[in-house]
Design a protein around this motif. Structure first.
Motif, short mmCIF file in Angstrom:
data_model
loop_
_atom_site.label_atom_id
_atom_site.label_comp_id
_atom_site.label_asym_id
_atom_site.label_seq_id
_atom_site.Cartn_x
_atom_site.Cartn_y
_atom_site.Cartn_z
N UNK A 11 -9.50 -23.27 6.36
CA UNK A 11 -9.06 -22.24 7.30
C UNK A 11 -8.21 -22.83 8.41
N UNK A 12 -8.83 -23.07 9.56
CA UNK A 12 -7.98 -23.44 10.70
C UNK A 12 -8.59 -24.54 11.55
N UNK A 13 -9.21 -25.52 10.90
CA UNK A 13 -9.82 -26.61 11.66
C UNK A 13 -8.76 -27.39 12.43
N UNK A 14 -9.21 -28.04 13.50
CA UNK A 14 -8.29 -28.89 14.27
C UNK A 14 -7.75 -30.01 13.37
N UNK A 15 -6.55 -30.50 13.66
CA UNK A 15 -6.06 -31.64 12.88
C UNK A 15 -7.01 -32.83 13.04
N UNK A 16 -7.19 -33.59 11.96
CA UNK A 16 -8.10 -34.76 12.00
C UNK A 16 -7.60 -35.79 11.00
N UNK A 17 -8.11 -37.01 11.15
CA UNK A 17 -7.67 -38.10 10.28
C UNK A 17 -8.19 -37.94 8.86
N UNK A 18 -9.27 -37.19 8.69
CA UNK A 18 -9.87 -37.08 7.35
C UNK A 18 -10.57 -35.74 7.20
N UNK A 19 -10.64 -35.32 5.95
CA UNK A 19 -11.48 -34.18 5.57
C UNK A 19 -12.54 -34.71 4.61
N UNK B 199 -3.48 -30.19 -2.66
CA UNK B 199 -2.29 -29.43 -2.29
C UNK B 199 -2.40 -28.90 -0.86
N UNK B 200 -3.58 -28.38 -0.52
CA UNK B 200 -3.74 -27.79 0.81
C UNK B 200 -3.74 -28.89 1.88
N UNK B 201 -4.43 -29.98 1.64
CA UNK B 201 -4.48 -31.07 2.63
C UNK B 201 -3.07 -31.65 2.85
N UNK B 202 -2.38 -31.91 1.77
CA UNK B 202 -1.04 -32.52 1.93
C UNK B 202 -0.11 -31.60 2.69
N UNK B 203 -0.15 -30.32 2.38
CA UNK B 203 0.73 -29.39 3.09
C UNK B 203 0.36 -29.33 4.57
N UNK C 106 0.21 -23.90 -0.36
CA UNK C 106 0.08 -23.08 -1.55
C UNK C 106 -0.94 -21.99 -1.20
N UNK C 107 -0.42 -20.80 -0.92
CA UNK C 107 -1.30 -19.74 -0.41
C UNK C 107 -2.38 -19.38 -1.42
N UNK C 108 -2.03 -19.41 -2.69
CA UNK C 108 -3.03 -19.03 -3.70
C UNK C 108 -4.17 -20.05 -3.73
N UNK D 35 -8.03 -19.20 -2.58
CA UNK D 35 -9.09 -19.36 -3.58
C UNK D 35 -10.17 -20.33 -3.07
N UNK D 36 -9.72 -21.45 -2.50
CA UNK D 36 -10.71 -22.40 -1.96
C UNK D 36 -11.56 -21.76 -0.88
N UNK D 37 -10.91 -20.94 -0.06
CA UNK D 37 -11.65 -20.24 1.00
C UNK D 37 -12.71 -19.32 0.38
N UNK D 38 -12.31 -18.61 -0.66
CA UNK D 38 -13.27 -17.71 -1.33
C UNK D 38 -14.42 -18.51 -1.95
N UNK D 39 -14.09 -19.66 -2.55
CA UNK D 39 -15.15 -20.48 -3.16
C UNK D 39 -16.09 -20.97 -2.06
N UNK D 40 -15.50 -21.47 -0.97
CA UNK D 40 -16.33 -21.99 0.13
C UNK D 40 -17.26 -20.90 0.66
N UNK D 41 -16.72 -19.71 0.79
CA UNK D 41 -17.56 -18.60 1.31
C UNK D 41 -18.65 -18.24 0.31
#
Ligand SMILES: N[C@@H](CC=O)C(=O)O
Length: 295
Positions: free
Chosen positions: A200-208, A222-226, A234-236, A240-246
């Motif tokens: 979603x919208x976490x603060x920028x950080x050195x790692x996830x 793809x999401x991390x690199x972007x 990649x909006x899709x 999708x990751x957001x839906x899976x996480x939820x």
């Protein structure tokens, strides 16, 4: 050379055979796929990997399997917390003998520790594995201890830790925590966890730090690199990751849900060991529905 504990760090589940023993072939395949997809590191035996549920021989085998599967392509780290804090240094030494590039340590204890105890624990582990990078795995909700920027600064200054994994900002963790950790512990590598917040919208950080990235590495990479490049995501994949996480969070049983998700995504595994109980049928259906919408 890239610093330890930076980038997208995938935390695989430990797949299991039906008899509850680690399914090492399935683990090796998971690690191989995640690394091939471009994750920057892999951490076994932390929360998603249910590290404290395995005996010493099993943990050693899990670490060796992951190290072999990753080869020279990506560093492998291991969670080395133990239900007995006295065993944590020995577990760190064993992980290093098996080839990890660093250890991830949560201040795990039957009763919550205080600052003095946590400081002593990290100093003991650092002395047990001199020169090996240690990441402070902060897990305040589950362990009843929340590291302060000040203590982290002391541990970084004496070389006991080089990195921290902190829960991403949420309602209970207001924005600004990353800056506070950097101010208290200059030079430390700050990583965040919490899939919905990360995607979603976490603060920028050195790692996830994320278990989901081990199961859906292509989308997460793809999401991390972007996000790091500041380019269009990649909006899709992101949605999708957001839906899976939820869907995983909605079960209230994250490890069980990750095992169910792994099965749905093609990794053979039994459910987690007792006493983790199965998902409800409705939760299973909800997860399958989301997986069916994989872009
Ligand atoms: N979920 C991950 C990393 C973040 O907390 C884990 O398995 O520990």
């Amino acid at each position: 050379m890239t610093s330890a504990f930076t980038g997208l760090l995938a935390y695989p589940i430990t797949p299991l055979h039906d008899d509850g023993t680690p399914h090492l072939d399935a683990l090796g395949a998971l690690v191989d796929r995640a690394v091939a997809a471009g994750v920057d590191g892999v951490t076994v035996l932390a929360t998603s990997g249910a590290g404290t549920s395995f005996d010493d021989d099993e943990r050693d085998a899990v670490v060796r399997t992951a190290v072999d599967a990753a080869g020279s392509r990506a560093p492998v780290y291991a969670g080395t917390a133990d239900a007995s804090v006295a065993r944590a240094p020995g577990r760190a030494r064993a992980a290093v003998r098996s080839g990890v590039a660093g250890v991830v340590l949560a201040p795990f204890s039957y009763l919550p520790l205080d600052d003095a105890e946590v400081g002593a624990l990290f100093a003991r582990v650092a002395r047990a594995v001199p020169g090996v990078p240690v990441c402070f795995y902060n897990k305040p909700v589950q362990l009843g201890y929340d590291v302060s920027p000040e203590l982290l600064g002391r541990l970084a200054a004496d070389g006991s830790v080089v990195a921290v994994k902190d829960p991403a900002s949420t309602v209970s963790r207001p924005a600004g925590r990353v800056a506070a950790l950097r101010a208290g512990a200059p030079g430390i590598v700050v990583g965040l966890s919490g899939d919905a917040a990360l995607v979603g919208s976490a603060e920028p950080a050195d790692a996830w730090h994320t278990g989901l990235a081990a199961l859906a590495p292509a989308e997460y990479v793809a999401v991390r690199r972007a996000r790091v490049a500041g380019s269009a995501e990649d909006a899709a994949a992101r949605e999708w990751l957001l839906d899976v996480a939820r869907a995983v969070a909605a079960t209230g049983r994250p490890i069980t849900a990750l095992h169910a998700l792994a099965t749905l995504l093609g990794t053979p595994t039994a459910p987690p060991r007792d006493a983790l109980v199965p998902l409800t049928a409705a939760d299973g259906v909800a997860l399958a529905e989301v997986v069916g919408r994989r872009p």
